[in-house]
Design a protein around this motif. Structure first.
Motif, PDB file in Angstrom:
ATOM      1  N   GLU A 178       2.808  -8.370   3.512  1.00 28.10           N
ATOM      2  CA  GLU A 178       4.042  -9.108   2.489  1.00 28.10           C
ATOM      3  C   GLU A 178       4.023 -10.814   3.787  1.00 28.10           C
ATOM      4  O   GLU A 178       4.733 -10.836   3.865  1.00 28.10           O
ATOM      5  N   LYS A 230       3.462   1.222  -1.458  1.00 30.53           N
ATOM      6  CA  LYS A 230       2.481  -0.335  -1.012  1.00 30.53           C
ATOM      7  C   LYS A 230       1.540  -0.010  -0.347  1.00 30.53           C
ATOM      8  O   LYS A 230       0.127   0.083  -0.146  1.00 30.53           O
ATOM      9  N   LYS A 267      -1.222   1.580  -1.882  1.00 26.56           N
ATOM     10  CA  LYS A 267      -2.701   0.834  -2.181  1.00 26.56           C
ATOM     11  C   LYS A 267      -3.890   0.049  -1.049  1.00 26.56           C
ATOM     12  O   LYS A 267      -4.819   0.186  -2.124  1.00 26.56           O
TER      13      LYS A 267
END
Length: 498
Positions: free
Chosen positions: A66, A288, A291
């Protein structure tokens, strides 16, 4: 990022200057990995995480993917003309991180309490004046939940006592190793005489469970749940049964922190932001993380979501020191530490000043954050719309393909929703979570034991605890399949709203 290299023409120019006696004109990168190129100082920030060990997610993969660290890195004052070289690396365990921190190849590292103990005590002896500081906590459990002992799914083994005479593997020197030794001792099993202990990494232990080449394998977060979720292993003991706390934390080299306190503070701001993201959007962040780590989102959510097996609180608390003390005692018993290491000295290994500074700059109260209650299942029941008042009695369903988890005030209400979904032709429920009636631990329903008293259904981690509870009312213990069959035979009233 790749390390900066001197262009070929620049190298030739440097050699020419050296031949003319101007060696100082070609400066090398300094010991702290900072250098000046074209009047711009380059600062390396080397961070090591363990992506699969999802306790480190908010300190590692979430920050990395992020770009949260970039958001907070200082850009004024002495950092006005700085280029940051952020180097991320991921490992399957803590020891390689320690080795690279000693070699000054990693500045900030994340690891569990046992590897952290070895890390900090090793630096005291071999750090040449440099120490590692414990500056923040990642995921933790006050009871030791997350460590577990697993057997092949179809194994006849049900208890630790059944492992006598068999071969059991565990990553030596890990929190799971300490948990296993304590659990065996509590069960009256001599780890040296009654069975054979071998050291195996998670991937090796998992493979051997799958092929029935090992009687049992003990491991840390998230493998105790992950291997069971993937269907080839069954948990016979949870670390929470020992009642011994465990955690993962953030360590930093003292020389890096001293030279760049603002960078350390920036990293901790990123950590605080990642924690907040997880608490506000647990399903989205868990998806997320799947992944980035290849650990299924349901397992990530099980550990770090509401009423999860691990709590997210960055503060350094007494429970963390208790975990470190236990690490010291156990590692000394294993011969991994000598008598010079005093368990009472663990408080000296921590430095929360950087975290306090980060919180102050973000308008947060350290003491309030430190005392904050763990996030638990709450909100409205998806079946009856009633408030979920007792998290330990709550249940959840995460349907395949859905973004949100459905929560219920009771297992009875959840079972009613399952019947409704079945009637609608939705045969695949995805994953179902329940919680241990006594302790609130999050459990996979299909691996749990249940006791039904009228409309109330209680879940338990172990069959023994379920039987003890059932004996009080003359009820029977059932696994999830048995519970479903029992519910199907009950009157519609049982499945109605309370």
């Amino acid at each position: 990022m790749n390390k900066q290299q001197i262009p070929r023409r620049g190298l030739v120019y440097c050699l020419l200057l050296i031949s003319l006696g101007f060696a100082g004109a070609c400066s090398k990168t300094s010991a702290n990995n900072s250098g000046n190129t074209a009047n711009k100082k380059v600062i390396r920030i080397a961070i090591a995480t363990q992506d699969q060990t999802i306790n480190t997610a908010t300190g590692g993969s979430v920050i990395r993917e992020e770009k949260l660290l970039e958001k907070y890195l200082p850009k004024t004052g002495k950092y006005a003309n700085v280029e940051y070289n952020i180097e991320w690396s991921s490992y399957t365990s803590g020891p390689p991180i320690t080795n690279k921190m000693l070699a000054n190849q990693i500045d900030i590292g994340m690891m569990g309490d046992f590897p952290a103990t070895i890390n900090m005590t090793t630096f005291q002896k071999k750090g040449n004046g440099v120490k590692t500081l414990y500056i923040a906590t990642l995921g933790y459990s006050p009871t030791g939940a997350g460590n577990a002992v697993l057997v092949p799914k179809d194994s006849p083994v049900k208890t630790l006592a059944d492992l006598k005479g068999k071969e059991v593997s565990v990553p030596f020197g890990s929190a799971a190793h300490g948990m296993l030794l304590k659990a065996l001792k509590n069960e009256g099993v001599n780890a040296e005489k009654d069975l054979t202990l071998v050291s195996q990494a998670p991937e090796v232990g998992g493979s051997n469970l799958k092929t029935n080449q090992i009687a049992a394998h003990a491991n840390f977060v998230p493998f105790g749940e992950l291997f069971a979720y993937r269907g080839f292993a069954r948990k016979i003991f949870d670390g929470a049964q020992t009642g011994t706390p465990t955690f993962h934390g953030v360590l930093v080299r003292s020389d890096f922190a001293k030279e760049n306190p603002e960078i350390v503070t920036a990293y901790l701001k990123a950590l605080l932001t990642a924690n907040k993201m997880f608490q506000e959007q647990p399903e989205a962040v868990a998806t997320k993380v799947e992944k980035w780590s290849s650990v299924e989102r349901e397992v990530v959510y099980m550990f770090l979501g509401p009423s999860g097996l691990q709590q997210l609180n960055p503060a350094i608390a007494q429970v963390n020191f208790d975990a470190l003390k236990n690490s010291v005692v156990t590692l000394k018993q294993l011969g991994k530490l000598d008598d010079s290491v005093n368990p009472e000295d663990v408080t000296k290994w921590a430095d929360d000043s950087y975290l306090r500074q980060a919180m102050q700059e973000m308008g947060l109260d350290y003491d309030k954050v430190a005392k904050a209650k763990a996030l638990v299942v709450s909100g409205k029941d998806a079946q009856t719309n009633e408030e979920i008042a007792k998290p330990k009695m709550a249940a959840q369903i995460w349907l395949e393909g859905e973004d949100k988890v459905m929560s219920f005030a009771s297992i009875t209400n959840m079972m009613a929703m399952l019947q409704k979904l079945k009637a609608e032709g939705k045969e695949t429920a995805g994953v179902i979570f329940v919680h241990d009636r006594d302790r609130g631990w999050k459990l996979f329903a299909e691996n749990s034991f249940f006791v039904q008293n009228g409309k109330e259904i209680s879940a338990f981690l172990t069959e023994q605890e379920a039987q003890t509870f059932a004996n009080k009312s003359g009820a029977k213990v059932a696994n999830f399949q048995g519970l479903q069959q029992s519910i199907a035979q009950k009157t519609p009233m049982l499945l109605g709203a309370n």
